[in-house]
Design a protein around this motif. Structure first.
Motif, mmCIF file in Angstrom:
data_model
loop_
_atom_site.group_PDB
_atom_site.id
_atom_site.type_symbol
_atom_site.label_atom_id
_atom_site.label_comp_id
_atom_site.label_asym_id
_atom_site.label_seq_id
_atom_site.Cartn_x
_atom_site.Cartn_y
_atom_site.Cartn_z
ATOM 1 N N SER A 144 0.849 -1.200 0.000
ATOM 2 C CA SER A 144 0.000 0.000 0.000
ATOM 3 C C SER A 144 0.876 1.239 0.000
ATOM 4 O O SER A 144 2.007 1.228 0.490
ATOM 5 C CB SER A 144 -0.940 0.019 1.219
ATOM 6 N N VAL A 145 0.329 2.321 -0.563
ATOM 7 C CA VAL A 145 1.016 3.606 -0.567
ATOM 8 C C VAL A 145 0.015 4.674 -0.151
ATOM 9 O O VAL A 145 -1.157 4.647 -0.557
ATOM 10 C CB VAL A 145 1.621 3.924 -1.952
ATOM 11 N N ALA A 178 2.397 8.130 -7.165
ATOM 12 C CA ALA A 178 1.968 6.776 -6.812
ATOM 13 C C ALA A 178 2.502 5.759 -7.815
ATOM 14 O O ALA A 178 3.013 4.700 -7.438
ATOM 15 C CB ALA A 178 0.442 6.710 -6.740
ATOM 16 N N GLY A 222 -3.464 2.138 -3.228
ATOM 17 C CA GLY A 222 -2.957 3.473 -2.982
ATOM 18 C C GLY A 222 -4.064 4.380 -2.500
ATOM 19 O O GLY A 222 -5.208 4.272 -2.955
#
Length: 328
Positions: A144-145, A178, A222
């Protein structure tokens, strides 16, 4: 040494002019602006002469152009410069229309000239370090970001009306970041937004607060958090979680002094806005472009990346408008 013409003498043009002049391998040789007063003022600061667009394009001694003019001129100026055989650095976006961007990039490809699209945050030392350390395998596979981007205060409504909207103007940087960090295709976009900061922004047909969720090809997620008003400075943070750890880049503060006493602990606010926060990124971006123009490097953010970010911005707008997830 490369000879450079600057198209656009406004706020971002002044940033670029300073970096062009400061670099040992670039020389500012021409300034172009639709408003003569702006061009003359910057000419007096830099010593570079004011010229017309036609003079710049016809001058074979000019190796490169920097385009920092209004968004609706970018694609036309890119095509003119490409056909004139000049290396190009253009501020984002190339255009607000995906079809126009694709047509423009086709011209650039046919002319075989380098094009760097100005996603300057890729060159921020801390953000770049997060990307590099992830690429080195320090946290395993990305899962995840989180990207937080909050302006200190909203821009004038006159700016909102010609900006292309929040997703294409502001969030487009975060879409690019991203993709840059995770290095995977985005397969789905879900966006929610509202207007809670300034009713005039809503009356102009835009939003000022948004949360966007991205799904990457591997299943990694994201989250982008945007607002036009933080109330405490330019809030710019990223966090990349992997299967084996976490990488995080925090805000850069106005100073590093921390006060601790009986009333508590306090520190300075984040730097106020992008001119201060990303000054090092702009310098690094220019150094990279010089390397590209001299054939020493490949573009880190070219036309393909510009098209990709705009495609995600369009998908976010569609998701916000329809209330549905948009699959790509």
């Amino acid at each position: 040494m490369i000879n450079v013409a600057l198209i656009g003498a406004g706020r971002i043009g002044q940033v670029h002019s300073a970096n062009i002049v400061a670099h040992p391998e670039s020389r500012l040789v021409a300034i172009v602006d639709a408003f003569p007063e702006a061009a003359i003022s910057l000419s007096e600061k830099t010593g570079a002469p004011v010229k017309t667009l036609e003079e710049v394009m016809a001058d074979e001694s000019i190796d490169a152009v920097v385009i920092g003019s209004a968004t609706d001129t970018h694609a036309d100026f890119i095509e003119l410069a490409a056909r004139s055989g000049k290396a190009i650095l253009c501020e984002k976006p190339v255009d607000l229309s995906l079809e126009r961007v694709q047509a423009c990039l086709k011209v650039v490809e046919e002319c075989k000239v380098p094009l760097l699209v100005g996603f300057n945050r890729r060159f921020d030392p801390n953000f770049a370090a997060v990307r590099n350390r992830y690429q080195q395998g320090q946290i395993g596979k990305a899962e995840s970001v989180l990207i937080v981007s909050r302006d200190p205060s909203p821009p004038p409504v006159s700016y909102i009306q010609r900006s292309g909207g929040m997703f294409r103007d502001m969030t487009i940087h975060d879409f690019d970041m991203a993709c840059y960090l995770v290095n995977e295709p985005v397969v789905a976009v879900t966006a929610r937004g509202s207007c809670v900061v300034d009713p005039a922004i809503g009356e102009a047909g835009d939003i000022d607060t948004a949360t966007i969720t991205l799904e990457f090809a591997s299943g990694a997620l994201g989250t982008i958090v945007n607002t036009r008003r933080s109330g405490f400075g330019y809030d710019q943070r990223i966090e990349l979680l992997g299967s084996e750890g976490l990488l995080r880049a925090e805000n850069q503060l106005e100073n590093t002094v921390l006060l601790a006493n009986g009333q508590g602990v306090s520190a300075a606010n984040p730097q106020y806005f992008f001119l201060e926060r990303y000054s090092a990124a702009f310098r690094a971006e220019w150094a990279h472009f010089v390397d590209v123009a001299l054939g020493r490097a490949e573009c880190l953010s070219g036309g393909k990346e510009g098209e990709q970010a705009l495609r995600l911005a369009d998908a976010a707008l569609e998701s916000y408008t329809t209330g549905k997830t948009v699959r790509l």
